[in-house]
Design an enzyme around this catalytic site. Structure first.
Site, PDB file in Angstrom:
ATOM      1  N   CYS A 159     -17.698   5.750  46.071  1.00  0.00           N
ATOM      2  CA  CYS A 159     -17.527   7.295  45.845  1.00  0.00           C
ATOM      3  C   CYS A 159     -17.899   7.276  44.433  1.00  0.00           C
ATOM      4  CB  CYS A 159     -16.232   7.711  46.334  1.00  0.00           C
ATOM      5  SG  CYS A 159     -16.111   9.616  46.151  1.00  0.00           S
ATOM      6  N   CYS A 201     -16.207   9.523  42.435  1.00  0.00           N
ATOM      7  CA  CYS A 201     -15.339  10.411  41.807  1.00  0.00           C
ATOM      8  C   CYS A 201     -14.535   9.533  40.583  1.00  0.00           C
ATOM      9  CB  CYS A 201     -14.216  11.019  42.609  1.00  0.00           C
ATOM     10  SG  CYS A 201     -13.428   9.693  43.589  1.00  0.00           S
ATOM     11  N   LYS A 228     -12.650  12.502  57.130  1.00  0.00           N
ATOM     12  CA  LYS A 228     -11.738  12.756  55.970  1.00  0.00           C
ATOM     13  C   LYS A 228     -11.542  13.975  55.469  1.00  0.00           C
ATOM     14  CE  LYS A 228     -11.774  11.254  51.005  1.00  0.00           C
ATOM     15  NZ  LYS A 228     -12.181  10.693  49.862  1.00  0.00           N
ATOM     16  N   GLU A 234     -17.486  14.924  62.597  1.00  0.00           N
ATOM     17  CA  GLU A 234     -18.048  13.935  61.218  1.00  0.00           C
ATOM     18  C   GLU A 234     -18.019  12.403  61.895  1.00  0.00           C
ATOM     19  OE1 GLU A 234     -18.854  14.661  58.534  1.00  0.00           O
ATOM     20  OE2 GLU A 234     -18.165  16.781  57.924  1.00  0.00           O
ATOM     21  N   LYS A 254      -8.646   9.870  57.844  1.00  0.00           N
ATOM     22  CA  LYS A 254      -7.772   9.992  56.577  1.00  0.00           C
ATOM     23  C   LYS A 254      -7.416  11.165  56.413  1.00  0.00           C
ATOM     24  CE  LYS A 254      -8.353   8.981  51.861  1.00  0.00           C
ATOM     25  NZ  LYS A 254      -9.128   8.991  50.845  1.00  0.00           N
ATOM     26  N   SER A 298      -1.882   7.558  49.733  1.00  0.00           N
ATOM     27  CA  SER A 298      -0.814   7.566  48.752  1.00  0.00           C
ATOM     28  C   SER A 298       0.320   8.669  48.955  1.00  0.00           C
ATOM     29  CB  SER A 298      -1.548   7.798  47.471  1.00  0.00           C
ATOM     30  OG  SER A 298      -2.293   9.263  47.483  1.00  0.00           O
ATOM     31  N   TYR A 333      -0.625   1.181  51.455  1.00  0.00           N
ATOM     32  CA  TYR A 333      -0.014   0.612  50.431  1.00  0.00           C
ATOM     33  C   TYR A 333       1.111  -0.122  50.731  1.00  0.00           C
ATOM     34  CZ  TYR A 333      -3.443   3.802  48.490  1.00  0.00           C
ATOM     35  OH  TYR A 333      -4.595   4.722  48.104  1.00  0.00           O
TER      36      TYR A 333
HETATM   37  C1  PBG Z   1     -12.230   8.898  46.634  1.00  0.00           C
HETATM   38  C2  PBG Z   1     -11.155   8.585  47.396  1.00  0.00           C
HETATM   39  C3  PBG Z   1      -9.646   9.195  47.550  1.00  0.00           C
HETATM   40  C4  PBG Z   1      -8.909   8.464  48.239  1.00  0.00           C
HETATM   41  C5  PBG Z   1      -9.611   7.192  48.682  1.00  0.00           C
HETATM   42  N1  PBG Z   1     -10.739   7.360  48.279  1.00  0.00           N
HETATM   43  C6  PBG Z   1      -9.280  10.394  46.656  1.00  0.00           C
HETATM   44  C7  PBG Z   1      -9.954  11.686  47.176  1.00  0.00           C
HETATM   45  O1  PBG Z   1     -10.701  11.771  47.843  1.00  0.00           O
HETATM   46  O2  PBG Z   1      -9.520  12.561  46.397  1.00  0.00           O
HETATM   47  C8  PBG Z   1      -7.470   8.689  48.524  1.00  0.00           C
HETATM   48  C9  PBG Z   1      -6.655   7.532  48.844  1.00  0.00           C
HETATM   49  C10 PBG Z   1      -5.171   7.926  48.916  1.00  0.00           C
HETATM   50  O3  PBG Z   1      -4.526   9.093  48.585  1.00  0.00           O
HETATM   51  O4  PBG Z   1      -4.555   6.916  49.097  1.00  0.00           O
HETATM   52  N2  PBG Z   1     -12.783   9.941  47.214  1.00  0.00           N
END
Ligand code: PBG
Length: 328
Positions: free
Chosen positions: A121, A123, A197, A235, A250, A276, A315
């Site tokens: 990704c 980001c 997601k 999806e 997710k 997280s 985690y």
């Molecule tokens: C990247 C990504 C994200 C997470 C995993 N890959 C963040 C998002 O989409 O904003 C989140 C993982 C987590 O919160 O533990 N796009």
């Protein structure tokens, strides 16, 4: 006669309870997400995620030793770079000598039995913090982003990743990456799609850790809505058709229903990402003395497994033994 059914019979003793219990997910089902930074001998704790830190590769190799001993199946690597390495197109993400590519090579050398997944990704590598390349209006441009995601995935495969895991939620990303991998000769690289997601409020601590918060706007234009069940399931269905090897839901805990529904629609393995926010809220609760840490972790992981997850990205994976020490 009152009552002929007495379910407490199954629960009279510890031994009986154990006999009628489903097993906890084994450590081999777990994937530990890690955040790698450049340099040597540096470890920066992540305030929003106690127990997790950003690490240089040499530190990660040390931290992995007990984790690998506990039998954890794999890790998922996220790269965290400095501001000056970020750009509008996130091109650092596919450098051969990038931090993730280096980490993959080192981990493979030290722990050949550990399955390496990589997040694909943009980001964490774009100045604006969005998951793709922006057009003039500030919208993420789907098809241009695919080209970069494919380059990133191939660079991870070249470095030795066993599985690449695209999380950008671009349409067609699985097909684009599958084609690019096969053109580059990587027919054995697994493709794990973050297929369903959601645009979730539970990613906050992660964005702190990965420094990947969008500067302007949010991700609702590409991540799925938690108010549209059919599209959320589609999806995953589409990603299977495009050639994904593993599907994913997710976050996990607010979406146990989605995990079991995706399972009904596919014969592929389904992973769940225990994100997280789901991790940090349990820690915050325990820190205030409002609940037992290991107990809450164990119960939530059992729920994810019971919903049907074949693998759990979490985690908690680096303290599997503490959480499941007491097997009852
Ligand atoms: C990247 C990504 C994200 C997470 C995993 N890959 C963040 C998002 O989409 O904003 C989140 C993982 C987590 O919160 O533990 N796009």
């Amino acid at each position: 006669m009152f009552p002929s059914t007495r379910l407490r019979r199954y629960r009279k003793s510890k031994e009986l309870r154990k006999m009628f219990s489903q097993p906890f997910p084994g450590s081999e089902k777990f994937v530990w997400p890690v955040f790698v930074i450049e340099g040597r001998n540096r470890e920066i704790p992540i305030a929003a995620m106690p127990g997790q830190s950003r690490m240089t590769v040499d530190v990660l190799i040390k931290r992995l030793e007990p984790v690998v001993k506990s039998g954890i199946g794999g890790i998922m690597i996220f790269g965290v770079v400095e501001n000056f390495q970020k750009s509008l197109d996130g091109s650092y993400s596919y450098r051969k000598d990038g931090v993730v590519q280096k980490a993959i090579r080192e981990i493979r050398r030290n722990y050949p039995g550990l399955v390496i997944f990589t997040d694909v990704c943009l980001c964490a590598y774009t100045k604006h913090g969005h998951c793709g390349i922006l057009d003039k209006n500030g919208d993420v441009e789907n098809d241009r982003t695919l080209v970069s995601l494919a380059k990133m995935a191939v660079s991870h495969a070249q470095a030795g990743a066993h599985s690449v895991a695209p999380s950008a939620m671009m349409d067609g990303q699985i097909l684009a990456i599958r084609n690019a991998l096969s053109k580059a000769g990587f027919n054995d690289t697994l493709l794990m799609s973050y297929s369903t997601k959601f645009a979730s409020n539970f990613y906050g601590p992660f964005r702190d850790a990965a420094a990947s918060k969008p500067g302007k706007g949010d991700r609702k234009g590409y991540q799925a809505s938690f108010r549209n069940l059919k599209i959320a399931l589609k999806e995953s269905v589409e990603d299977e058709k495009e050639g994904a090897d593993i599907l994913m839901v997710k976050p996990a805990l607010c979406y146990l229903d989605i995990i079991s529904k995706v399972k009904e629609k596919t014969l592929l393995p389904v992973a769940a990402y225990n994100v997280s926010g789901e991790y940090s809220m349990i820690i915050a609760c325990a820190e205030r003395g409002w609940g037992d840490l290991n107990g809450m972790a164990k119960e939530s992981l059992m729920a994810i497994s019971r919903a049907g997850a074949d693998m759990i990205i979490s985690y908690w994976a680096n303290r599997y033994e503490n959480i499941f020490l007491d097997k009852t």
